[in-house]
Design an enzyme around this catalytic site. Structure first.
Site, short mmCIF file in Angstrom:
data_model
loop_
_atom_site.label_atom_id
_atom_site.label_comp_id
_atom_site.label_asym_id
_atom_site.label_seq_id
_atom_site.Cartn_x
_atom_site.Cartn_y
_atom_site.Cartn_z
N HIS A 27 0.83 -1.20 0.00
CA HIS A 27 0.00 0.00 0.00
C HIS A 27 0.87 1.26 0.00
O HIS A 27 0.57 2.23 -0.70
CB HIS A 27 -0.92 0.01 1.23
CG HIS A 27 -1.91 -1.10 1.25
ND1 HIS A 27 -3.27 -0.89 1.13
CD2 HIS A 27 -1.76 -2.44 1.35
CE1 HIS A 27 -3.91 -2.05 1.17
NE2 HIS A 27 -3.00 -3.01 1.31
N ASP A 129 -6.32 5.54 2.39
CA ASP A 129 -6.43 4.17 1.93
C ASP A 129 -7.88 3.70 2.02
O ASP A 129 -8.58 3.99 2.99
CB ASP A 129 -5.54 3.24 2.78
CG ASP A 129 -5.17 1.97 2.04
OD1 ASP A 129 -6.08 1.19 1.72
OD2 ASP A 129 -3.97 1.74 1.80
N THR A 151 -5.95 0.30 -3.39
CA THR A 151 -4.74 -0.20 -4.04
C THR A 151 -4.93 -1.58 -4.66
O THR A 151 -3.96 -2.21 -5.08
CB THR A 151 -3.57 -0.25 -3.03
OG1 THR A 151 -3.94 -1.07 -1.91
CG2 THR A 151 -3.24 1.15 -2.54
N ALA A 364 15.01 -7.86 -3.98
CA ALA A 364 15.53 -7.48 -5.29
C ALA A 364 14.88 -6.18 -5.77
O ALA A 364 13.75 -5.87 -5.38
CB ALA A 364 15.25 -8.59 -6.31
N HIS A 381 3.18 -14.13 -6.17
CA HIS A 381 2.02 -14.25 -5.27
C HIS A 381 0.81 -13.50 -5.82
O HIS A 381 -0.27 -13.56 -5.23
CB HIS A 381 2.38 -13.70 -3.90
CG HIS A 381 2.68 -12.22 -3.91
ND1 HIS A 381 3.62 -11.65 -4.75
CD2 HIS A 381 2.18 -11.19 -3.17
CE1 HIS A 381 3.67 -10.35 -4.53
NE2 HIS A 381 2.81 -10.05 -3.59
N TRP A 384 -1.13 -6.95 -6.38
CA TRP A 384 -1.49 -6.07 -7.48
C TRP A 384 -0.29 -5.28 -8.01
O TRP A 384 -0.13 -5.08 -9.20
CB TRP A 384 -2.62 -5.15 -7.09
CG TRP A 384 -3.16 -4.33 -8.24
CD1 TRP A 384 -3.30 -2.97 -8.28
CD2 TRP A 384 -3.63 -4.82 -9.51
NE1 TRP A 384 -3.83 -2.58 -9.50
CE2 TRP A 384 -4.04 -3.69 -10.27
CE3 TRP A 384 -3.74 -6.08 -10.08
CZ2 TRP A 384 -4.54 -3.79 -11.56
CZ3 TRP A 384 -4.25 -6.18 -11.37
CH2 TRP A 384 -4.64 -5.05 -12.10
N SER A 386 2.89 -6.23 -8.00
CA SER A 386 3.71 -7.16 -8.78
C SER A 386 3.05 -7.49 -10.11
O SER A 386 3.73 -7.60 -11.15
CB SER A 386 3.95 -8.44 -7.98
OG SER A 386 4.80 -8.20 -6.87
N GLN A 406 -5.26 -11.42 -4.02
CA GLN A 406 -4.39 -12.16 -4.93
C GLN A 406 -5.12 -13.25 -5.71
O GLN A 406 -4.78 -13.53 -6.86
CB GLN A 406 -3.21 -12.74 -4.14
CG GLN A 406 -2.33 -11.66 -3.52
CD GLN A 406 -1.40 -12.18 -2.45
OE1 GLN A 406 -1.20 -13.40 -2.31
NE2 GLN A 406 -0.83 -11.27 -1.66
#
Length: 484
Positions: A27, A129, A151, A364, A381, A384, A386, A406
């Site tokens: 978020h 949020d 989000t 990473a 996973h 959103w 990713s 997810q």
């Protein structure tokens, strides 16, 4: 268009916007991107974090250089000092504590800002949020307009708006264990969803479960806001965005925010970076390792910043990856594995040479990794952020969702956008091996064609005449009108 606004906005007017994300990296990251974009447009930004996350932000970032125009404020998260602050239980506990501790903390902060002189006095707008609905109650006490930022994807939010209907129709709670039973009562998704594709909260056994009712209430409160911001793209989620427009005065689809922010940074004198770390220290040595690999030969593996996995799950994934005979870059956070086992212990038990194709890092620079030419797929996973980053990079996915939205995202990836496979509700080495081979070899051309088409839609949306750029301009102008 946004670039023109940034250069021509009257410097005498400095709208002050307060940003209040839910305290989790998934978020905080898009909220920071949005705050940077509005800062480029001349706005004053006050950003609220919990004390715990603010400390992590300071530890992992030079925030004064990265966010020079921001004012950061921190509030207690209401959790005990020894709380592990990771995994699904952390989110559950945060939901509970936020209802108690965040409301008075926000009220106290606004009171202190009201008494200040200068640019950081009481904000003209609060962007809060979408899972912290109490924000609008406090904002109304101070007569401040509120825009909610959800989000999640538009598909997921549309499903949340129908949870009461799912209960009324007897779809939730489930009457049996058949998770492949179609869900037919959500308009626009009648032939898409199965039980297993609903957000994770659908597996509660009682319709009166407090967490289920919490999300129903949170979603209904959203409609009281001045508008709704979504980190998505009209050309990708247009039908769901249109349907959501029936609940809101205005909907601003301004994603992918990370890509829009990067483009505008390139066109400005900003020193801001595109770092993904925020709350985690990145290991950028993996980029040099990728440089040594052939094009589209490496599978990137990362399960985000929150979920926990057992040692048994890690072993199944490890064996599946090794048996696929593909190179892989795997992000394993220090707190990813529950129990006493460590990744070092698990690797010691493996046959010599099983890891010779793989590289493990603690965190990473994901945006850079996904855009690297060596990356040919993403085992994810399905968070959103990713998902969007993979779409922009044109990288097909294997989805292994665990919590929250997810499950919805993974179904969209596999059956609506057709840019990947859905591996939900299973963790078996033979399935991992099979899907990695399917993604990287057998269906490579077909998947890449679909991924490239979707990537083009996302990239076009952030051009000056693109839909997301136009919607950002509308948001900027609407917030300015609140200040005049």
């Amino acid at each position: 268009m946004v670039t023109e606004t940034i250069s021509t906005m009257e410097k005498t007017e400095v709208p002050h916007v307060l940003f209040f994300p839910f305290p989790a990296q998934g978020h905080i990251k898009p909220f920071l991107s949005l705050a940077e974009l509005l800062s480029h447009a001349g706005f004053q930004a006050t950003f609220i974090n919990t004390e715990h996350n603010h400390h992590r932000l300071l530890h992992n970032n030079d925030i004064h250089n990265r966010f020079p125009k921001f004012q950061f404020k921190s509030i207690p998260d209401g959790l005990p000092p020894d709380h592990p602050r990771s995994g699904p239980l952390y989110i559950r506990d945060l939901f509970r504590s936020s209802r108690v501790s965040f409301r008075p903390a926000l009220r106290e902060l606004l009171t202190s800002l009201k008494e200040e002189k200068g640019p950081c006095q009481l904000p003209k707008c609060i962007i809060a949020d979408g899972i912290m609905s109490f924000s609008i109650d406090v904002a109304e006490e101070f007569e401040i307009p509120t825009i909610f930022f959800r989000t999640y994807s538009a598909h997921c939010l549309w499903i949340y708006f129908h949870f009461s209907q799912l209960i009324e129709e007897g779809e939730v709670p489930f009457q049996d264990e058949n998770l492949d039973q179609p869900i037919s009562c959500i308009p626009g998704l009648e032939n898409v969803l199965r039980r297993r594709d609903l957000p994770r909260i659908r597996r509660f056994e009682n319709a009166d479960d407090p967490m289920l009712q919490f999300f129903i209430r949170e979603t209904s409160v959203l409609t009281r806001a001045t508008g709704l911001i979504l980190n998505t793209v009209n050309e990708i989620e247009g039908p769901m965005i249109t349907r959501l427009g029936s609940f809101f005065k205005k909907v601003y689809a301004i994603g992918p925010l990370h890509a829009l922010k990067s483009r505008i940074n390139e066109n400005s004198s900003s020193s801001s970076t595109s770092s993904d770390g925020i709350l985690w220290k990145e290991d950028k040595k993996c980029l040099k390792w990728l440089d040594s690999k052939p094009s589209r030969s490496v599978l990137y593996v990362s399960f985000g910043s929150l979920i926990n996995l057992s040692g048994e799950q890690i072993l199944e994934l490890l064996h599946g990856l090794a048996n696929s005979e593909k190179s892989f870059l795997w992000v394993i956070r220090p707190d990813l594995i529950v129990g006493d086992a460590t990744i070092g212990d698990i690797l010691k038990e493996q046959e010599t040479g099983r890891m010779e194709r793989g590289l493990i890092v603690s965190w990473a620079p994901q945006e850079e990794v996904l855009s690297h030419p060596a990356i040919g797929g993403f085992l994810t996973h399905s968070g959103w952020n990713s998902t969007l980053e993979s779409i922009v990079a044109g990288v097909p996915m294997i989805c292994w969702p665990q919590i929250s939205d997810q499950q919805v995202n993974s179904r969209c990836v596999s059956d609506i956008w057709k840019v990947g496979f859905d591996m939900k509700d299973t963790c078996d080495r033979s399935i991992v091996e099979k899907l990695v081979r399917e993604l990287m070899d057998n269906n490579r051309e077909e998947m890449m064609e679909s991924a490239n088409k979707l990537a083009m839609l996302a990239r076009d949306s952030i051009k000056e005449d693109g839909s997301s750029c136009i919607n950002l301009e509308k948001l900027i102008q609407d917030i300015k009108s609140m200040s005049s």
